[in-house]
Scaffold this motif. Sequence first.
Motif, PDB file in Angstrom:
ATOM      1  N   GLY A 292       0.815  -1.205   0.000  1.00 35.18           N
ATOM      2  CA  GLY A 292       0.000   0.000   0.000  1.00 35.18           C
ATOM      3  C   GLY A 292       0.848   1.253   0.000  1.00 35.18           C
ATOM      4  N   GLY A 293       2.117   1.129   0.355  1.00 35.75           N
ATOM      5  CA  GLY A 293       2.972   2.309   0.408  1.00 35.75           C
ATOM      6  C   GLY A 293       2.780   3.104   1.686  1.00 35.75           C
ATOM      7  N   TYR A 294       2.006   2.558   2.634  1.00 38.30           N
ATOM      8  CA  TYR A 294       1.909   3.189   3.949  1.00 38.30           C
ATOM      9  C   TYR A 294       3.116   2.725   4.743  1.00 38.30           C
ATOM     10  CZ  TYR A 294      -3.197   3.184   3.050  1.00 38.30           C
ATOM     11  OH  TYR A 294      -4.444   3.316   2.522  1.00 38.30           O
ATOM     12  N   ILE A 295       3.893   3.643   5.226  1.00 37.53           N
ATOM     13  CA  ILE A 295       5.066   3.230   5.982  1.00 37.53           C
ATOM     14  C   ILE A 295       5.086   3.942   7.315  1.00 37.53           C
ATOM     15  CG2 ILE A 295       7.575   3.162   6.038  1.00 37.53           C
ATOM     16  CD1 ILE A 295       7.594   2.868   3.127  1.00 37.53           C
ATOM     17  N   GLY A 296       5.088   3.167   8.372  1.00 39.39           N
ATOM     18  CA  GLY A 296       5.155   3.756   9.710  1.00 39.39           C
ATOM     19  C   GLY A 296       6.479   4.493   9.883  1.00 39.39           C
ATOM     20  N   THR A 297       6.407   5.684  10.476  1.00 37.70           N
ATOM     21  CA  THR A 297       7.623   6.450  10.773  1.00 37.70           C
ATOM     22  C   THR A 297       7.408   7.036  12.179  1.00 37.70           C
ATOM     23  OG1 THR A 297       6.631   8.366   9.672  1.00 37.70           O
ATOM     24  CG2 THR A 297       8.125   7.035   8.362  1.00 37.70           C
ATOM     25  N   PRO A 298       7.388   6.168  13.215  1.00 36.94           N
ATOM     26  CA  PRO A 298       6.844   6.595  14.512  1.00 36.94           C
ATOM     27  C   PRO A 298       7.605   7.696  15.239  1.00 36.94           C
ATOM     28  CG  PRO A 298       7.091   4.207  14.411  1.00 36.94           C
ATOM     29  CD  PRO A 298       7.780   4.766  13.218  1.00 36.94           C
ATOM     30  N   SER A 299       8.937   7.721  15.154  1.00 38.00           N
ATOM     31  CA  SER A 299       9.616   8.756  15.956  1.00 38.00           C
ATOM     32  C   SER A 299      11.028   9.008  15.438  1.00 38.00           C
ATOM     33  CB  SER A 299       9.703   8.315  17.422  1.00 38.00           C
ATOM     34  OG  SER A 299      10.483   7.152  17.518  1.00 38.00           O
ATOM     35  N   GLY A 300      11.547  10.160  15.833  1.00 42.26           N
ATOM     36  CA  GLY A 300      12.953  10.465  15.601  1.00 42.26           C
ATOM     37  C   GLY A 300      13.341  10.607  14.153  1.00 42.26           C
ATOM     38  N   ASN A 301      12.404  11.036  13.311  1.00 45.56           N
ATOM     39  CA  ASN A 301      12.738  11.235  11.894  1.00 45.56           C
ATOM     40  C   ASN A 301      12.005  12.479  11.393  1.00 45.56           C
ATOM     41  OD1 ASN A 301      10.117  10.461  10.471  1.00 45.56           O
ATOM     42  ND2 ASN A 301      10.417   8.798  11.923  1.00 45.56           N
ATOM     43  N   PRO A 302      12.363  13.009  10.245  1.00 49.48           N
ATOM     44  CA  PRO A 302      11.771  14.267   9.779  1.00 49.48           C
ATOM     45  C   PRO A 302      10.237  14.228   9.668  1.00 49.48           C
ATOM     46  CG  PRO A 302      13.695  13.718   8.468  1.00 49.48           C
ATOM     47  CD  PRO A 302      13.454  12.548   9.352  1.00 49.48           C
ATOM     48  N   LEU A 303       9.664  13.071   9.358  1.00 49.58           N
ATOM     49  CA  LEU A 303       8.209  13.022   9.212  1.00 49.58           C
ATOM     50  C   LEU A 303       7.509  13.133  10.565  1.00 49.58           C
ATOM     51  CD1 LEU A 303       9.398  11.449   6.602  1.00 49.58           C
ATOM     52  CD2 LEU A 303       7.064  10.697   6.335  1.00 49.58           C
ATOM     53  N   SER A 304       7.996  12.356  11.537  1.00 44.26           N
ATOM     54  CA  SER A 304       7.351  12.393  12.855  1.00 44.26           C
ATOM     55  C   SER A 304       7.584  13.752  13.509  1.00 44.26           C
ATOM     56  CB  SER A 304       7.874  11.265  13.751  1.00 44.26           C
ATOM     57  OG  SER A 304       9.262  11.419  13.968  1.00 44.26           O
ATOM     58  N   GLN A 305       8.753  14.333  13.226  1.00 43.62           N
ATOM     59  CA  GLN A 305       9.013  15.653  13.794  1.00 43.62           C
ATOM     60  C   GLN A 305       8.082  16.702  13.166  1.00 43.62           C
ATOM     61  OE1 GLN A 305      13.156  15.388  13.044  1.00 43.62           O
ATOM     62  NE2 GLN A 305      13.492  14.219  14.932  1.00 43.62           N
ATOM     63  N   ALA A 306       7.747  16.497  11.889  1.00 45.10           N
ATOM     64  CA  ALA A 306       6.866  17.467  11.222  1.00 45.10           C
ATOM     65  C   ALA A 306       5.452  17.410  11.788  1.00 45.10           C
ATOM     66  CB  ALA A 306       6.852  17.200   9.721  1.00 45.10           C
ATOM     67  N   THR A 307       4.937  16.209  12.055  1.00 41.05           N
ATOM     68  CA  THR A 307       3.555  16.121  12.565  1.00 41.05           C
ATOM     69  C   THR A 307       3.505  16.308  14.077  1.00 41.05           C
ATOM     70  OG1 THR A 307       3.635  13.752  13.006  1.00 41.05           O
ATOM     71  CG2 THR A 307       2.939  14.416  10.793  1.00 41.05           C
ATOM     72  N   GLY A 308       4.601  16.008  14.747  1.00 45.38           N
ATOM     73  CA  GLY A 308       4.622  16.101  16.204  1.00 45.38           C
ATOM     74  C   GLY A 308       4.023  14.863  16.867  1.00 45.38           C
ATOM     75  N   ALA A 309       3.450  13.949  16.076  1.00 46.76           N
ATOM     76  CA  ALA A 309       2.884  12.718  16.649  1.00 46.76           C
ATOM     77  C   ALA A 309       3.985  11.681  16.726  1.00 46.76           C
ATOM     78  CB  ALA A 309       1.738  12.216  15.789  1.00 46.76           C
ATOM     79  N   GLU A 310       4.579  11.538  17.881  1.00 47.20           N
ATOM     80  CA  GLU A 310       5.713  10.618  18.003  1.00 47.20           C
ATOM     81  C   GLU A 310       5.389   9.500  18.986  1.00 47.20           C
ATOM     82  OE1 GLU A 310       9.485  11.913  16.427  1.00 47.20           O
ATOM     83  OE2 GLU A 310       9.536  13.137  18.224  1.00 47.20           O
ATOM     84  N   MET A 311       5.733   8.300  18.609  1.00 51.01           N
ATOM     85  CA  MET A 311       5.623   7.139  19.495  1.00 51.01           C
ATOM     86  C   MET A 311       7.016   6.569  19.647  1.00 51.01           C
ATOM     87  SD  MET A 311       2.393   4.813  18.435  1.00 51.01           S
ATOM     88  CE  MET A 311       2.172   3.674  19.785  1.00 51.01           C
ATOM     89  N   SER A 312       7.481   6.480  20.861  1.00 54.53           N
ATOM     90  CA  SER A 312       8.845   6.003  21.083  1.00 54.53           C
ATOM     91  C   SER A 312       8.946   4.512  20.761  1.00 54.53           C
ATOM     92  CB  SER A 312       9.226   6.223  22.549  1.00 54.53           C
ATOM     93  OG  SER A 312       8.456   5.339  23.345  1.00 54.53           O
ATOM     94  N   PRO A 313      10.164   3.988  20.568  1.00 57.19           N
ATOM     95  CA  PRO A 313      10.316   2.550  20.333  1.00 57.19           C
ATOM     96  C   PRO A 313       9.682   1.719  21.450  1.00 57.19           C
ATOM     97  CG  PRO A 313      12.371   3.687  19.847  1.00 57.19           C
ATOM     98  CD  PRO A 313      11.447   4.716  20.426  1.00 57.19           C
ATOM     99  N   GLU A 314       9.776   2.196  22.668  1.00 54.95           N
ATOM    100  CA  GLU A 314       9.169   1.467  23.792  1.00 54.95           C
ATOM    101  C   GLU A 314       7.648   1.417  23.609  1.00 54.95           C
ATOM    102  OE1 GLU A 314      11.486   3.778  24.037  1.00 54.95           O
ATOM    103  OE2 GLU A 314      13.160   2.666  24.929  1.00 54.95           O
ATOM    104  N   GLU A 315       7.062   2.561  23.210  1.00 56.75           N
ATOM    105  CA  GLU A 315       5.599   2.595  23.024  1.00 56.75           C
ATOM    106  C   GLU A 315       5.176   1.717  21.842  1.00 56.75           C
ATOM    107  OE1 GLU A 315       4.420   7.024  24.690  1.00 56.75           O
ATOM    108  OE2 GLU A 315       5.426   6.859  22.760  1.00 56.75           O
ATOM    109  N   VAL A 316       5.974   1.718  20.779  1.00 58.89           N
ATOM    110  CA  VAL A 316       5.642   0.861  19.633  1.00 58.89           C
ATOM    111  C   VAL A 316       5.699  -0.609  20.069  1.00 58.89           C
ATOM    112  CG1 VAL A 316       6.356   0.106  17.322  1.00 58.89           C
ATOM    113  CG2 VAL A 316       6.433   2.530  17.909  1.00 58.89           C
TER     114      VAL A 316
END
Length: 721
Positions: A292-316
């Motif tokens: 589908g081309g949906y790719i999780g980018t939960p935290s610590g990268n330019p995409l998560s920083q742009a949205t502000g919605a971050e899930m840490s590796p522990e939370e994932v």
Amino acid sequence: MKIRKACLAGLAGMAAAALLLTACQNQSAPSASPTGSAPSAQEQVVTGTATGMGEVTVELTVADGKILSATVDTSNETEGYGRDLGEQLAQQLMDAQSADIDGVSGCTVTSSAVRAAAQQALAQAGMSGQTAQATAGVYVGTARGAKSDIKMAVEFDGEKILNVWNVENGDTAVFSQIAADTVAQEIVENQSLSVDVVSGATLTSRAAMLAAANALEQAGVSTADWMVAQEVEKTTRPTEEYDVVVVGAGASGLTAALSAKTDSQLGLTDSGLRVLVVERNGFPGGDMGYSGGYIGTPSGNPLSQATGAEMSPEEVTEAMLAANPNAADFADPVLSLNIWQRGPATITGLMNRGFHLTVEDARVVALGDGMMTAAFTQDPVTGYRCGDDWYDAMTGAPYLGKTLGAAAEDAGVEIRLHTEATGLVIENNVCTGITVEDRESTYQINAKKVILATGYGGFDQESVETFYPEMSNVLAANNPGNHSDAQKWIKELGGEVIYYPDANYIVPVYNAILRDNYEVGWLFQKGHTMWVNSDGVRFFDESQILDNSLTDTGALLQTLDDGYAYMIFDDANTDCAQYAQELIEQGVAWSASTVEELAEKAGLPADALADTVAAYNEACASGTDAQFGTPADFMMPITGSTLYAARIAPGSTASMPLSVYVDQDMTITLTKGGQRIENLLAAGGVCGNLTPVTGFGAHVYEALSSGTYAGECARLAILGQ
Ligand SMILES: Cc1cc2nc3c(=O)[nH]c(=O)nc-3n(C[C@H](O)[C@H](O)[C@H](O)COP(=O)(O)OP(=O)(O)OC[C@H]3O[C@@H](n4cnc5c(N)ncnc54)[C@H](O)[C@@H]3O)c2cc1C
């Protein structure tokens, strides 16, 4: 190397060849000419055969360089499209006195097939007009696909087809691109223009073959020579030595290779290791290119920083474990955390290396109880963005594969396409290499570390029978030919393989991978139609599909013996009828003026279907469906002048969740925490159940992250760090 040409006509039982099959010269028993007189001694009757929608045959009587009569058999073509064109196209051949005819607009596949068959026949009579010597070069040919012209480039050295690639493809589905790429790959592998069509993208596949044939013609080649399969006697090449060899150029394999070649940030460091990836396909990306081309980018990268919605590796890690209680026996929380911790550096490092994720693609989605950022990838060339249309129909996914492959090669990773690993070299539980095979040779590659990144299990017959027999009525929608080699090898070694049914995603599909049109997609989910099984009888209250999720409907279909259901409706049901023609062209729907005729075309029992339709119409008239209680406002009588049947089936839109066990350093173990196979590692789907992965965009993210981790483990062990 010895290349032997074998006439395909003599190879009965070979896999379905899609384009031109035979060219037969018949001088002794010609068919009658139009005047009914037998041909004179100088006359010759020659035939050519090509596959359009079905098989098309052209028979020509020729003499002195002239076409005296032409017969074109298009009876196997699609009704309403090419079937009735035989006489018209025969007349065009007579008028043109060559195969160079205009064809009939709107019936391009049939027209192209007639041109190809005529050309083949004329070549038999020495009238192909191709007197020039074959000339080496790159040529671009064109043929009409499902919705656009498909252009294929062919690199030809005067004797061999060196390379084929798709240069233009306006067909909308993601699968069209993959079909063109697959056909290109097979043409090179088989040194033949007669290769299998890709299921679900028949028109594009055929157009790709015809376009390649058109390109070869420009090289001055008689394409008839290339309509035969060629057999190659393989040589044995000397053994090669690498530090790391990765099997599979999917998301996990390419990231593993990149991580082994660089550092844990996928940065600019060169580890100095010699890293090779072998890939069976002719393109990099694996299932990611189909995804589908949906790719999780939960935290610590330019995409998560742009949205502000971050899930840490522990939370994932927590979210995944909580979402998969049935995976508790095999899930590995420590390994999971290790893998998810590689995610931030993986996404950032890959983006820095040109992997096509952009901040504009960032969206916020739910994962478990939390919210995280995911990329809804857009292909910059076609403009298709994941999520803009029918699930995974038009996405940027194929482009992801290309950019990931390029990133790995830029870093100095060697990628060997069209190269299949055929087995592992293992002694005393220590792996020292793999055996491989390409078109021309077999050989062994020794390596200090072997990383198996062959993906989840696929739908080859052996895997279905061995691992998930209950899935035998499910169609595959993944990378064609993808199958669970790593899992099979480990099973052969006495290892345990985990099948995790909860991670399946089974939805209704028309055909293996035919989901290229959003509106058509809704037909089975929203259309007010009667459904019957293969016995021609109804089996549920059809109004349920309005509330069903896709997976509910997929599960319902799986309860049918062969998985197939047929939606029956008529031309008064305009919501559905407007899309029927597209399905008819793809061979998964039929139209008729009577129920009996419809049943015959769809392969349903006529009496049973007639009874079912009659009972359904009575229920419509009375407003009461005593059998299933379907509400009157859902039911539409089937009484129109044109009746339709459209076939649907359960299809898996991802590979089968089938994994092996690994230790904390990604080394494969035969059982949970059991015997290690030293120097043999896994990445991605091969061990994906341990994470365990389900949910939005998690699979590609897991594959990328676990690739980074596996590559790091291999690199650090070799470098003694
Ligand atoms: C239709 C579909 C939709 C999906 N949608 C999404 C989505 O939206 N988001 C998401 O996160 N995930 C999605 N997924 C899942 C995701 O794409 C995969 O889980 C992920 O790409 C797996 O990556 P991998 O590297 O583990 O394996 P693969 O991508 O399967 O790569 C394995 C590679 O190994 C090669 N190979 C196998 N055996 C051999 C051999 N013997 N020798 C040489 N090469 C070999 C294969 O050809 C393949 O290229 C989807 C999958 C499919 C099929």
